[in-house]
Design an enzyme around this catalytic site. Structure first.
Site, PDB file in Angstrom:
ATOM      1  N   SER A  48       0.657  -1.204  -0.472  1.00 13.65           N
ATOM      2  CA  SER A  48       0.084   0.089   0.065  1.00 13.65           C
ATOM      3  C   SER A  48       0.878   1.356  -0.072  1.00 13.65           C
ATOM      4  CB  SER A  48      -0.895   0.024   1.033  1.00 13.65           C
ATOM      5  OG  SER A  48      -2.668   0.224   0.668  1.00 13.65           O
ATOM      6  N   LYS A  80       4.110   2.194  -2.607  1.00 16.42           N
ATOM      7  CA  LYS A  80       4.811   3.217  -3.195  1.00 16.42           C
ATOM      8  C   LYS A  80       6.135   3.450  -2.370  1.00 16.42           C
ATOM      9  CE  LYS A  80       0.000   5.282  -1.651  1.00 16.42           C
ATOM     10  NZ  LYS A  80      -1.194   4.457  -2.593  1.00 16.42           N
ATOM     11  N   HIS A 124      -7.130  -5.558   0.498  1.00 16.95           N
ATOM     12  CA  HIS A 124      -6.962  -4.904   0.241  1.00 16.95           C
ATOM     13  C   HIS A 124      -5.408  -5.642   1.886  1.00 16.95           C
ATOM     14  CE1 HIS A 124      -4.799  -1.270  -0.096  1.00 16.95           C
ATOM     15  NE2 HIS A 124      -4.458  -0.920   0.967  1.00 16.95           N
TER      16      HIS A 124
END
Ligand code: GCU
Length: 404
Positions: free
Chosen positions: A242, A246, A384
Site C-alpha cells: 500500500s 509506493k 486490500h
C-alpha cells in the site's frame, strides 16, 4: 515551404540520435506503452527525463547531503525455535535523538550470507510478531497509548516470517513512524530538518515528502546490510504494501542496490495509472495525505492529463531489475486494472533489454500469477492486504531470479 522542410529535417536529425541530448524534456509520454528504439536511447535520453519528472514533480528530490549514521547492534537472540537469529540494530542518525531500529530475522542454518526481503512496517517492529524480545519502535502508533496500549504481534498475519525463514530468506524491517510519523505535522518529527539549508523550515516544492524519507531510510538499512556478514546484500528484494508499496517502488527506483522491487496493492501514486481516475485520484490522495508527495504534485490535482508520464514510467525506471506488481480483487480503491496496465506499459523497456515483460498479456484471473518474466503481476482474491499467498509468490519470484 522550403524552409519548413529544412526545419523538419533538422528536427528529425536531432531526434534520431544525431544529437545525443535530444530535447526530450518536453515530450509527453502520457500513460502509453514506453516504446523506444534501443537501450541507448532509453538510458541516454528518456530515462533521465522521466527520472527528473518523478523527482521534481511527484516524490520530490532526495538531498545530496550525507549525514553520518552509526550502527549499533542492540540485541541478538534465537527465535522461531532456533530456526532464526533475531538481530536488532539501531541506526543512529547524527543530529537526531531518535535512532531507526531495524529488526532482522536471519535463517540460522544458512551456509553463507542469506538473501533478504526488506519490508517497512506500519505499526511498529513489535507488531510484526508476538516475540516478546522485539524492541518497541520509537513513535509507533500504539506507543501513544502508553505501555498498556502496546499491541505486540497484531500485524503478524501480514508477516509469515517462519515461512520466509524456512525458504532461506532473512526478513528485515523498520517502522515507518520511527522514520517519519505518518501525519501532516510539517515534518517536525522526522529527519527532514537535518537536511535543511540555512533558514529553511519546510521542504521546497520539488523536495521530498514522507514517501521520499521512507525510501531514503530503506537505503540506509541497505547501507547497514552491506556491512552485515550474514546478509547477501546483492540479493535483497524491497517489498511494501500500500503506501509502503509506493515507497518500495520509489526506493527501488532511487537505489539500484535493490535487486528485486515488489509493490503490493500500492494503488494511486504507486503502480496504478493515474489517468484512469479509478478509485483514489491524485486530488484525493494529496488532500488526505498532503505530506506524502512533494508540493509540486498538487499541480496534477484533477489535472492528470498534464502528467508528462504516468506511473508506468516509475516501473520502467526499475528496468532491467525484476519487478513484481500485485493487486487484490476487492481492492477497487487501488485500481487493480490500472496497476496491471502500468506493468504492461512499462514492459517494452524490459523487452529492449531482451527480458520478458508483459506486453500482449491480458489481465489474469484471480490467483493466476503471471510471473515467469522480469515483470510479474498477480491479482489475489480478497481485500486490500498483504497475505501469505502474496509472500508465497514473492518467494517463488525471488527464487527464480536469485537462482535458488
Ligand atoms: C489509504 C490511501 C492509499 C494507501 C492506503 C494504505 O487507503 O488512500 O493511498 O495506499 O491507505 O496505505 O493502506
Amino acid at each position: 515551404m522550403k524552409s519548413c522542410l529544412i526545419t523538419s529535417i533538422l528536427c528529425a536529425l536531432m531526434l534520431c540520435g544525431a544529437c545525443e541530448q535530444a530535447p526530450v524534456a518536453d515530450i509527453h509520454y502520457g500513460a502509453e506503452p514506453l516504446k523506444f528504439k534501443s537501450v541507448k536511447e532509453w538510458e541516454k535520453q528518456h530515462r533521465p527525463a522521466i527520472m527528473a519528472f518523478f523527482e521534481n514533480e511527484v516524490y520530490g528530490k532526495m538531498p545530496e547531503k550525507n549525514i553520518p549514521i552509526k550502527a549499533e547492534v542492540l540485541e541478538e537472540g534465537s527465535a522461531f525455535g532456533g530456526k532464526a537469529i533475531r538481530r536488532q540494530v539501531a541506526l543512529k542518525v547524527e543530529g537526531s535523538d531518535i535512532p531507526m531500529i531495524v529488526l532482522m530475522y536471519i535463517p540460522s542454518n544458512a551456509k553463507g550470507p542469506s538473501p533478504a526481503f526488506l519490508c517497512m512496517n506500519f505499526k511498529g517492529n513489535h507488531n510484526v510478531n508476538p516475540d516478546p524480545e522485539i524492541i518497541i519502535s520509537p513513535n509507533a502508533p500504539d506507543t501513544k497509548n502508553g505501555p498498556e496500549g502496546i499491541t505486540r504481534g497484531v500485524a503478524s498475519s501480514r508477516w509469515p516470517i517462519e515461512m520466509i525463514i524456512d525458504s532461506g530468506y532473512a526478513v528485515v524491517t523498520v517502522n515507518r513512524d520511527n522514520v517519519d510519523p505518518d501525519s501532516d505535522d510539517g515534518f517536525k518529527n522526522s529527519y527532514h530538518s537535518l537536511f535543511y539549508k540555512e533558514g529553511q523550515s519546510y521542504p521546497e516544492p520539488d523536495e521530498w515528502g514522507t514517501i521520499g524519507m521512507w525510501a531514503w531510510s530503506l537505503s540506509r538499512v541497505m547501507d547497514y546490510m552491506e556491512d552485515d556478514k550474514s546478509i547477501d546484500h546483492k540479493h535483497v528484494a524491497v517489498v511494501g504494501h500500500s503506501r509502503l508499496g509506493k515507497t518500495s517502488l520509489w526506493a527501488g527506483v532511487t537505489d539500484p542496490r535493490f535487486a528485486i522491487v515488489i509493490s503490493n496493492n500500492s494503488g494511486c501514486g504507486g503502480a496504478a495509472l493515474s489517468i484512469r481516475k479509478h478509485g483514489e485520484t491524485v486530488a484525493k490522495i494529496n488532500k488526505s495525505f498532503p505530506h506524502w508527495f512533494c508540493d509540486n504534485y498538487n499541480k496534477y490535482n484533477d489535472n492528470e492529463e498534464a502528467l508528462k508520464i504516468d506511473q508506468q514510467g516509475l516501473i520502467a525506471l526499475i528496468a532491467p531489475r525484476p519487478v513484481y506488481v500485485a493487486s487484490a480483487s476487492l481492492d477497487d480503491w487501488a485500481d487493480p486494472e490500472g496497476e496491471f496496465l502500468s506493468a504492461v506499459n512499462a514492459s517494452p523497456v524490459y523487452e529492449l533489454y531482451g527480458l520478458k515483460g508483459l506486453t500482449g498479456a491480458t489481465m489474469p484471473g484471480i490467483n493466476s500469477p503471471l510471473q515467469d518474466g522480469h515483470v510479474a503481476y498477480h491479482l489475489r482474491e480478497g481485500k486490500h492486504d498483504i497475505t501469505s499467498y502474496d509472500w508465497e509468490q514473492y518467494i517463488k519470484f525471488a527464487n527464480r531470479h536469485f537462482g535458488r
